[in-house]
Write a protein that holds these residues in place. Structure first.
Motif, short mmCIF file in Angstrom:
data_model
loop_
_atom_site.label_atom_id
_atom_site.label_comp_id
_atom_site.label_asym_id
_atom_site.label_seq_id
_atom_site.Cartn_x
_atom_site.Cartn_y
_atom_site.Cartn_z
N SER A 75 0.87 -1.19 0.00
CA SER A 75 0.00 0.00 0.00
C SER A 75 0.90 1.23 0.00
CB SER A 75 -0.92 0.00 1.23
OG SER A 75 -0.15 0.00 2.43
N TYR A 76 0.33 2.36 -0.42
CA TYR A 76 1.14 3.56 -0.58
C TYR A 76 0.63 4.65 0.36
CZ TYR A 76 2.86 1.08 -4.63
OH TYR A 76 3.40 0.12 -5.44
N LEU A 77 1.55 5.25 1.10
CA LEU A 77 1.19 6.25 2.09
C LEU A 77 0.98 7.60 1.42
CD1 LEU A 77 3.72 5.33 4.93
CD2 LEU A 77 1.38 4.54 4.60
N LEU A 79 1.07 11.59 0.80
CA LEU A 79 2.07 12.61 1.11
C LEU A 79 1.57 13.97 0.65
CD1 LEU A 79 5.27 10.72 -0.07
CD2 LEU A 79 4.61 11.14 2.29
N LEU A 93 6.40 6.40 -1.09
CA LEU A 93 6.54 5.81 0.25
C LEU A 93 5.59 4.62 0.33
CD1 LEU A 93 8.17 6.20 2.81
CD2 LEU A 93 6.33 7.62 3.71
N ARG A 95 4.02 1.06 2.09
CA ARG A 95 3.76 0.33 3.35
C ARG A 95 3.68 -1.14 3.01
NH1 ARG A 95 4.23 1.47 8.81
NH2 ARG A 95 2.81 0.15 10.00
N ASN A 100 7.90 0.45 6.48
CA ASN A 100 7.79 1.53 5.50
C ASN A 100 9.02 1.52 4.60
OD1 ASN A 100 5.38 2.49 6.59
ND2 ASN A 100 6.44 3.83 8.04
N GLN A 119 7.31 14.45 7.17
CA GLN A 119 5.93 14.01 7.09
C GLN A 119 5.63 12.74 7.87
OE1 GLN A 119 3.57 14.42 3.76
NE2 GLN A 119 4.90 15.81 2.64
N THR A 120 6.65 12.00 8.23
CA THR A 120 6.40 10.78 8.99
C THR A 120 7.44 10.64 10.09
OG1 THR A 120 6.24 8.37 8.91
CG2 THR A 120 7.74 9.40 7.33
N GLU A 122 7.77 7.73 11.63
CA GLU A 122 8.12 6.33 11.65
C GLU A 122 9.39 6.07 10.84
OE1 GLU A 122 3.45 4.86 11.71
OE2 GLU A 122 4.91 3.88 10.40
N TYR A 142 -0.20 8.98 -6.65
CA TYR A 142 -0.53 10.31 -6.14
C TYR A 142 -1.34 11.16 -7.14
CZ TYR A 142 3.04 8.89 -2.82
OH TYR A 142 3.76 8.20 -1.89
#
Length: 557
Positions: A75-77, A79, A93, A95, A100, A119-120, A122, A142
């Motif tokens: 999966s894609y986070l 941004l 980025l 997941r 990550n 932005q993260t 983690e 995106y």
């Protein structure tokens, strides 16, 4: 999270070890690094020595980074980063389970790492992939719309280019460009300037060193005029972002003409300058340069030496190259070997080996000069001394029995000595190697068809100069000179010869003022005084001499 890398091996050496790159290919690519604003990997790919996949594999080994392979459960986070940033810094980025993964083609891009860290909170693992693959995933994930916009832009450009090609081949444009060049040649112009402004285009001719407006071309033809010129010069008309250089050879009025074409992008379009070189018009005789009798005698003596350095100084367009060509032509006796290194080669000289520098492939003045000295020359001409490397090789060449000619961009002859010191050449080497420095400017000649007498020079200067008082002449303007009062140009000079007293002064590190005092006591005459002699002979005007000598340090101005 800050990422630290410990490179085990340079990427070029790594590719050679892997058998994907030959050592001579690596050496050739490394020479480009000095003049091309790209990384080694980009240069190797553009030269066709390796593939993108080869570079990716080498980066993976070099930085111990895995190559990214998409998984079905990825999966894609999301941004919050602008589309503009993504165009120049593509990344995604990912997941994957509890982990990550930051995917990019350039693991050294600190802007990407900083943006993701902001932005993260983690931790993430860094993996690499091909640039096009990263861009495609980023575009899909995106919804950047990059590919569509780029495709639309490309199609629009292609349509525009095809239209310009068609227009550039139409009879009106061909006729306009041909007439433009014919007119410039007939008016004795040295350059044609095609300039783009907010309101359109302007064409100007440089005649006798001064720019004159020609005309504003029709709006509908302006883009096609530039395209036609670029086509004639075998340039890429689709490339309007970077400067280009080309050459056109043609015959006009029974004369062989060389045209050097240079393009430069500007905010309102491209600018084009066409340098006109008429092969048949140049007569490489020193007697045609306009040197005063004593200066010509001393200069002829200097160029007869078997070794040493002779410098010619002055701004761009002051005739330095022509002077050097005349000197080389004079000493080209057939029993000596003469090699030149130029940028560019303006005229081809019979019996002389001429080479043009090509910085884009690593052939600079310094590197070319190193090779020249191994060609067993008697005389060397290097177009310009720009740095310590070139200066040191020129000095060593002169000290080992070669006569070396070159140029410097300084205002006057004495400043050339200071310039060599500033570059980093030792005082004692300059005093040992330098034979003389000729500084020059070009002044416009009074038109012989409309020359009339004016007042005496002392009435204008407010004092009687060293050469005495005399009547001056001017041009009233006629059809022959297009109303300017001038026709043609002639040189004014100052010649610094390295006498024993001057050599001692330089070796002791005397400053410019002290060197000037020594030179004057040895008979040195400043350029303005030579200009006054040309005025006295009725060849030019006081206004011209003042115009070209302004800024040169002497009390008369």
């Amino acid at each position: 999270m800050t990422v630290f890398f410990h490179k085990k091996e340079k990427i070029g050496d790594l590719l050679v070890r892997q058998g994907k790159l030959q050592p001579n290919q690596l050496e050739r690519a490394l020479t480009h690094l000095e003049s091309v604003p790209q990384g080694l990997g980009e240069i190797l790919i553009s030269l066709g020595f390796v593939s993108e996949e080869d570079i990716l594999s080498a980066l993976s080994e070099q930085y111990s980074l895995p190559i990214f392979t998409p998984h079905e459960d990825d999966s894609y986070l999301p941004l919050e980063i602008s589309k503009i940033f993504h165009r120049t810094h593509p990344f995604v980025l990912v997941r994957r389970g509890e982990k990550n993964i930051l995917v990019t083609h350039n693991p050294l891009d600190g802007d990407i790492l900083s943006s993701v860290e902001i932005q993260t909170s983690e931790p993430f693992e860094l993996q690499i992939a091909l640039e096009n693959d990263v861009k495609k995933i980023a575009d899909d994930v995106y919804d950047l719309g990059l590919e569509d916009k780029e495709a639309e832009h490309y199609i629009a450009d292609e349509a525009d280019i095809d239209k310009l090609k068609d227009m550039a081949s139409e009879a009106p444009v061909i006729k306009y460009v041909n007439n433009l060049i014919d007119t410039a040649v007939n008016r004795r112009a040295s350059d044609i300037h095609i300039e783009s402004y907010e309101g359109g285009q302007l064409i100007r001719f440089r005649i006798d060193g001064i720019l004159h407006d020609y005309e504003i071309p029709p709006t509908s033809m302006q883009g096609a005029i530039i395209s036609r010129t670029k086509l004639l010069a075998a340039l890429d008309i689709a490339e309007r972002r970077i400067p280009q250089d080309g050459k056109i050879s043609m015959r006009i009025g029974g004369k062989e003409i060389d045209l050097r074409v240079s393009t430069m992008p500007s905010i309102y379009g491209e600018g084009v300058v066409i340098r006109i070189l008429e092969k048949s018009s140049i007569i490489l005789e020193m007697s045609n340069l306009g040197m005063s009798g004593d200066i010509e005698h001393q200069f002829r003596k200097l160029i007869s030496y078997p070794n040493g350095i002779i410098l010619v100084t002055g701004p761009t367009g002051s005739g330095k190259t022509t002077t050097l060509y005349c000197a080389l032509n004079k000493i080209n006796s057939g029993n000596n070997k003469i090699i030149t290194l130029e940028d560019p080669v303006e005229y081809q000289l019979k019996g002389i080996n001429q080479t043009q520098v090509r910085p884009e492939i690593g052939l600079t003045f310094a590197k070319g000069l190193r090779s020249i000295v191994r060609q067993d020359p008697d005389v060397i001409m290097v177009g310009e001394i720009r740095d310590l490397d070139t200066a040191e090789i020129a000095v060593q060449s002169s000290l080992t029995g070669h006569l070396v000619f070159s140029t410097l961009h300084t205002n006057d002859a004495l400043s050339a000595v200071i310039r060599m010191i500033d570059i980093g050449v030792e005082h004692f080497l300059i005093s040992s190697a330098l034979r003389g420095v000729l500084a020059q400017r070009l002044v416009r000649c009074i038109c012989p068809q409309c020359r009339t007498e004016k007042n005496n020079v002392s009435e204008h200067l407010g004092y009687t100069p060293e050469v005495g008082d005399f009547p001056m002449f001017t041009g009233s303007g006629c059809n022959h000179c297009s109303g300017s009062g001038y026709s043609g140009r002639i040189g004014i000079y100052e010649l610094l010869t390295m006498t024993d007293a001057m050599c001692r002064a330089v070796a002791k590190g005397k400053n410019l003022g002290e060197l000037k005092d020594v030179a004057t006591s040895e008979g040195f005459r400043e350029m303005f005084q030579d200009g006054l002699l040309k005025i006295k002979e009725g060849k030019t005007t006081l206004a011209e001499v003042v115009r070209v000598c302004r800024g040169i340090s002497n009390g008369a101005l």
